[in-house]
Design a protein around this motif. Sequence first.
Motif, PDB file in Angstrom:
ATOM      1  N   ALA A 192       0.831  -1.207   0.000  1.00 21.83           N
ATOM      2  CA  ALA A 192       0.000   0.000   0.000  1.00 21.83           C
ATOM      3  C   ALA A 192       0.865   1.257   0.000  1.00 21.83           C
ATOM      4  O   ALA A 192       2.001   1.254   0.473  1.00 21.83           O
ATOM      5  N   LYS A 193       0.299   2.332  -0.527  1.00 24.26           N
ATOM      6  CA  LYS A 193       0.894   3.660  -0.390  1.00 24.26           C
ATOM      7  C   LYS A 193       0.367   4.231   0.915  1.00 24.26           C
ATOM      8  O   LYS A 193      -0.810   4.524   1.050  1.00 24.26           O
ATOM      9  N   VAL A 194       1.243   4.383   1.914  1.00 22.25           N
ATOM     10  CA  VAL A 194       0.825   4.726   3.264  1.00 22.25           C
ATOM     11  C   VAL A 194       1.273   6.138   3.618  1.00 22.25           C
ATOM     12  O   VAL A 194       2.442   6.497   3.449  1.00 22.25           O
ATOM     13  N   ASP A 195       0.314   6.929   4.109  1.00 22.51           N
ATOM     14  CA  ASP A 195       0.614   8.230   4.717  1.00 22.51           C
ATOM     15  C   ASP A 195       0.329   8.120   6.209  1.00 22.51           C
ATOM     16  O   ASP A 195      -0.711   7.585   6.614  1.00 22.51           O
ATOM     17  N   LEU A 196       1.246   8.627   7.030  1.00 20.54           N
ATOM     18  CA  LEU A 196       1.113   8.580   8.479  1.00 20.54           C
ATOM     19  C   LEU A 196       1.049  10.008   9.006  1.00 20.54           C
ATOM     20  O   LEU A 196       2.015  10.767   8.902  1.00 20.54           O
ATOM     21  N   ASP A 201       6.352  15.821  16.442  1.00 22.52           N
ATOM     22  CA  ASP A 201       7.456  15.817  15.490  1.00 22.52           C
ATOM     23  C   ASP A 201       7.902  14.403  15.151  1.00 22.52           C
ATOM     24  O   ASP A 201       8.396  14.152  14.054  1.00 22.52           O
ATOM     25  N   LEU A 202       7.766  13.494  16.114  1.00 27.69           N
ATOM     26  CA  LEU A 202       8.180  12.113  15.931  1.00 27.69           C
ATOM     27  C   LEU A 202       7.086  11.173  16.430  1.00 27.69           C
ATOM     28  O   LEU A 202       6.323  11.539  17.330  1.00 27.69           O
ATOM     29  N   ALA A 216      11.263   6.486  12.788  1.00 28.60           N
ATOM     30  CA  ALA A 216      10.755   7.391  11.760  1.00 28.60           C
ATOM     31  C   ALA A 216      11.538   7.226  10.458  1.00 28.60           C
ATOM     32  O   ALA A 216      10.960   7.171   9.366  1.00 28.60           O
ATOM     33  N   ASP A 217      12.856   7.100  10.564  1.00 30.21           N
ATOM     34  CA  ASP A 217      13.687   6.912   9.370  1.00 30.21           C
ATOM     35  C   ASP A 217      13.397   5.577   8.697  1.00 30.21           C
ATOM     36  O   ASP A 217      13.336   5.481   7.468  1.00 30.21           O
ATOM     37  N   ALA A 218      13.206   4.528   9.503  1.00 30.98           N
ATOM     38  CA  ALA A 218      12.946   3.205   8.945  1.00 30.98           C
ATOM     39  C   ALA A 218      11.598   3.160   8.230  1.00 30.98           C
ATOM     40  O   ALA A 218      11.475   2.550   7.160  1.00 30.98           O
ATOM     41  N   LEU A 219      10.597   3.794   8.808  1.00 32.14           N
ATOM     42  CA  LEU A 219       9.295   3.845   8.145  1.00 32.14           C
ATOM     43  C   LEU A 219       9.396   4.605   6.833  1.00 32.14           C
ATOM     44  O   LEU A 219       8.807   4.215   5.813  1.00 32.14           O
ATOM     45  N   ARG A 220      10.143   5.681   6.859  1.00 36.25           N
ATOM     46  CA  ARG A 220      10.331   6.472   5.634  1.00 36.25           C
ATOM     47  C   ARG A 220      11.028   5.635   4.561  1.00 36.25           C
ATOM     48  O   ARG A 220      10.649   5.675   3.379  1.00 36.25           O
ATOM     49  N   ALA A 221      12.025   4.860   4.968  1.00 38.86           N
ATOM     50  CA  ALA A 221      12.740   4.011   4.018  1.00 38.86           C
ATOM     51  C   ALA A 221      11.832   2.924   3.449  1.00 38.86           C
ATOM     52  O   ALA A 221      12.046   2.458   2.320  1.00 38.86           O
ATOM     53  N   ALA A 222      10.824   2.528   4.209  1.00 36.55           N
ATOM     54  CA  ALA A 222       9.872   1.516   3.735  1.00 36.55           C
ATOM     55  C   ALA A 222       8.808   2.104   2.824  1.00 36.55           C
ATOM     56  O   ALA A 222       7.960   1.365   2.310  1.00 36.55           O
ATOM     57  N   HIS A 226       5.589  10.544   5.958  1.00 33.30           N
ATOM     58  CA  HIS A 226       5.284  11.166   7.237  1.00 33.30           C
ATOM     59  C   HIS A 226       4.620  12.525   7.022  1.00 33.30           C
ATOM     60  O   HIS A 226       5.101  13.345   6.246  1.00 33.30           O
ATOM     61  N   ARG A 227       3.539  12.760   7.747  1.00 28.89           N
ATOM     62  CA  ARG A 227       2.880  14.066   7.748  1.00 28.89           C
ATOM     63  C   ARG A 227       2.837  14.582   9.178  1.00 28.89           C
ATOM     64  O   ARG A 227       1.780  14.712   9.793  1.00 28.89           O
ATOM     65  N   ALA A 228       4.033  14.828   9.698  1.00 29.70           N
ATOM     66  CA  ALA A 228       4.166  15.294  11.075  1.00 29.70           C
ATOM     67  C   ALA A 228       3.538  16.673  11.223  1.00 29.70           C
ATOM     68  O   ALA A 228       3.752  17.569  10.394  1.00 29.70           O
ATOM     69  N   GLY A 229       2.745  16.841  12.263  1.00 27.95           N
ATOM     70  CA  GLY A 229       2.105  18.118  12.519  1.00 27.95           C
ATOM     71  C   GLY A 229       0.841  18.358  11.734  1.00 27.95           C
ATOM     72  O   GLY A 229       0.225  19.421  11.856  1.00 27.95           O
ATOM     73  N   ALA A 230       0.418  17.384  10.936  1.00 29.30           N
ATOM     74  CA  ALA A 230      -0.796  17.539  10.118  1.00 29.30           C
ATOM     75  C   ALA A 230      -1.827  16.500  10.508  1.00 29.30           C
ATOM     76  O   ALA A 230      -1.499  15.331  10.706  1.00 29.30           O
ATOM     77  N   LEU A 231      -3.083  16.931  10.610  1.00 29.25           N
ATOM     78  CA  LEU A 231      -4.182  16.038  10.950  1.00 29.25           C
ATOM     79  C   LEU A 231      -5.371  16.307  10.037  1.00 29.25           C
ATOM     80  O   LEU A 231      -5.503  17.408   9.486  1.00 29.25           O
TER      81      LEU A 231
END
Length: 460
Positions: A192-196, A201-202, A216-222, A226-231
Amino acid sequence: MTFDYDLIVIGAGSGGVRAARVAASHGAKVAIAEEFRVGGTCVIRGCVPKKLYVLASRFRDEFEDAAGFGWRVGDISFDWPALVAAKEKEITRLSNLYAETLANSGVELIRARATLTDPNGVRFSNGGSARAGHILISTGGAPVLAPHIPGIEFGISSNEIFDLPKFPQRLLIVGAGYIAVEFASVFARLGAKVDLAYRADLPLRGFDDDLRARLADALRAAGVEHRAGALPTRVTKCVGGLEVEMSDGAPLTVDCLLVATGRRPMTQNLGLEAAGVALRENGAVAVDEYSRTNVESIYAVGDVTDRINLTPVAIREGQAFADSVFGATPTTINYEHTPSAVFTTPEIGTVGLTEAQALARHGAVDIYETQFRPMRATLSGRAERVYMKLIVDGANERVLGAHIFGPEAGEMAQLVAIALRMGATKGDFDATMAVHPTMAEELVTMRAPARRLGTRTNSA
């Protein structure tokens, strides 16, 4: 007063089942009421099916890594309905096994919803009622959706994610706790194309910051965005799925929205008010160190009390309750050094204090850490790093915390927890012979601290 049972347990999850079985072994006449399936969150819609999906997702890496070890793997594909069906078969087996174990223990299983009518009375949804000398609440917790977001009802919780009729090619996950990051890791590896999306910040608030950054880096590499600060601010159903308006102004179109922003104790509509049971501000049942409520005959264990919401903790609380009340052995729980794992890929295993907690409580700490490429990655070519960290009291060298990020981190954390509970020092770790070649050997071969934090006294 004459009672139908010595104990009625409301909720047949891990804690309730253990309490019922142990109480019966002490000679109590026990009934347990469950309106859904026996086994609770862990078996039916939590840690067991989640771990099965984690294992399924890791085969993607296995296939990719095989070539580095001389294997030639042909075309591969993933069948979501096949995984869902296999999962369902396994949790059905486990649920039936739980029910069989209760029966073999002499516990009567009442398949109905139970509500309290008074401190000793219970009414069942099948029309029956009963009275007991003691009542145990073990109804667990449930996911919470954010009601203030328009259209949030189009989203799903972790209860539904396991049984989607169609695999979501585009998935937005809202939240940054262990449930959110685990499903982000799983679905990204399944294709899947996943947005978190999360507020901080983390991800993983409350865990050690070095683990949080590496995750956070490992998830990004997978492939997780990441949409930190956004809801989400609004969700609208459309032809292509769901249109999600985000607080950062960047709209998203997704097939599925998973809301994993927290859980709440399941205390609603249980009749607790009628029985006079006190609740905490968040709705959790208030209990003392023996899991007893303010009502002498009523107790509660597990997530419904919102102490440490982990399955092994609920089981230990259920055991302690039964031994205390029916086994004439007053028992309390020591929650210190409770290990935990986050089953992302790579996974996290942790026990004890974080660096920030240790520094605040002890004033001076030594940080030992190592990171290295696991042997498997040397031939597979995968850019994977293992990270390990020991936090040591600067005054007496006692190991205060251990944090591991890498393959089988949860397995290692379970064993390290024994050492920490026994008060092991860094010297004890150093004196322990290593097993080579393993990843775990690094836990006993770190010699020089990477950092020394805080102010030391003259006696340190």
